[in-house]
Structure formats: C-alpha cells, structure tokens
Write an enzyme that holds these catalytic residues in place. Structure first.
Site, PDB file in Angstrom:
ATOM      1  N   PRO A   1       0.822  -1.205   0.000  1.00  0.00           N
ATOM      2  CG  PRO A   1      -0.744  -1.527   1.673  1.00  0.00           C
ATOM      3  CD  PRO A   1       0.541  -2.057   1.149  1.00  0.00           C
ATOM      4  CB  THR A   2       0.226   4.581  -1.508  1.00  0.00           C
ATOM      5  OG1 THR A   2      -0.015   4.010  -2.782  1.00  0.00           O
ATOM      6  CG2 THR A   2       0.960   5.890  -1.665  1.00  0.00           C
ATOM      7  N   GLY A   3       2.315   4.581   1.103  1.00  0.00           N
ATOM      8  CA  GLY A   3       2.508   5.133   2.436  1.00  0.00           C
ATOM      9  C   GLY A   3       3.024   4.134   3.452  1.00  0.00           C
ATOM     10  CB  CYS A   4       3.111   0.462   3.731  1.00  0.00           C
ATOM     11  SG  CYS A   4       1.451   0.187   4.355  1.00  0.00           S
ATOM     12  CB  VAL A   5       7.915   2.614   6.138  1.00  0.00           C
ATOM     13  CG1 VAL A   5       7.784   4.057   5.732  1.00  0.00           C
ATOM     14  CG2 VAL A   5       7.289   2.371   7.475  1.00  0.00           C
TER      15      VAL A   5
END
Length: 111
Positions: free
Chosen positions: A107-111
């Site tokens: 997912p976008t924003g997951c590190v």
C-alpha cells in the site's frame, strides 16, 4: 528480486516479498505467504484478504490502514472495521501484511 517455488510454479517477488505478477495469486500462494509472515489463516483472515482483493479490483490501489479500516467497517461491520481487530489478525501491519497475503502491491505510504 526474489522468487519462491510452490507446486511446481515459480513466483517472483519484489524486495519486500510482494508478488510481482498479481495474476499469479491463488489461495495456495496466500497460504504460503501467510506462513512466511507467521500467520495461520482463519476464516477472519480470509475475509480481510477477499475484501482487499475486491477493493483492489474496484479501485486499482491497495488501501492504507485508515482507508482499510473505514471501508471494512462499512462492508463487514463496525466490530471488524477497527485497527485493534485488524492488528490482531495481521500484527505486522494490517494493510501491509494483509495486502502481501492477498497478492497485492504494498500500500502507498507503508514503510
């Protein structure tokens, strides 16, 4: 890039272990990825995985945790649409870990 073999098929993954070819996903792959993540799949785990796959099919994006909890709450009920419930199922991060098991991109924003 990495890969793993399962039932005579080779599956390529990115550097974080997410499937490269989303079309290769099936429930055997999901069980393999879940095991790699230390997760024993239950009906509740599958419910989240199937929800994520439907969400991705409709919106063409893997949801961040805030969006995931809100969307699950709308569809599956308030008791399931909260971070505690989802973290109990996917302690490594509901959006991140569940998307991996569901064969979706990180997912976008997951590190």
């Amino acid at each position: 890039m990495s890969s793993f073999e399962l039932n005579g098929t080779t599956y390529e993954t990115d550097e974080d272990g997410y499937l490269v070819d989303l079309g290769q996903w099936n429930e055997d792959v999901a069980n393999y990825l879940a095991k790699e993540e230390g997760i024993d799949m239950t009906e509740s785990h599958w419910e989240v995985v199937h929800f994520l796959r439907e969400y991705y099919e409709e919106y063409k994006i893997a949801p961040m945790i805030r969006i995931l909890t809100k969307a699950i709450g709308k569809k599956l009920g308030k008791d399931k649409g909260n971070t505690k419930y989802l973290y109990d199922l996917y302690p490594g991060g509901p959006a991140k870990q569940a998307c991996k098991v569901a064969g979706l991109p990180k997912p976008t924003g997951c590190v």
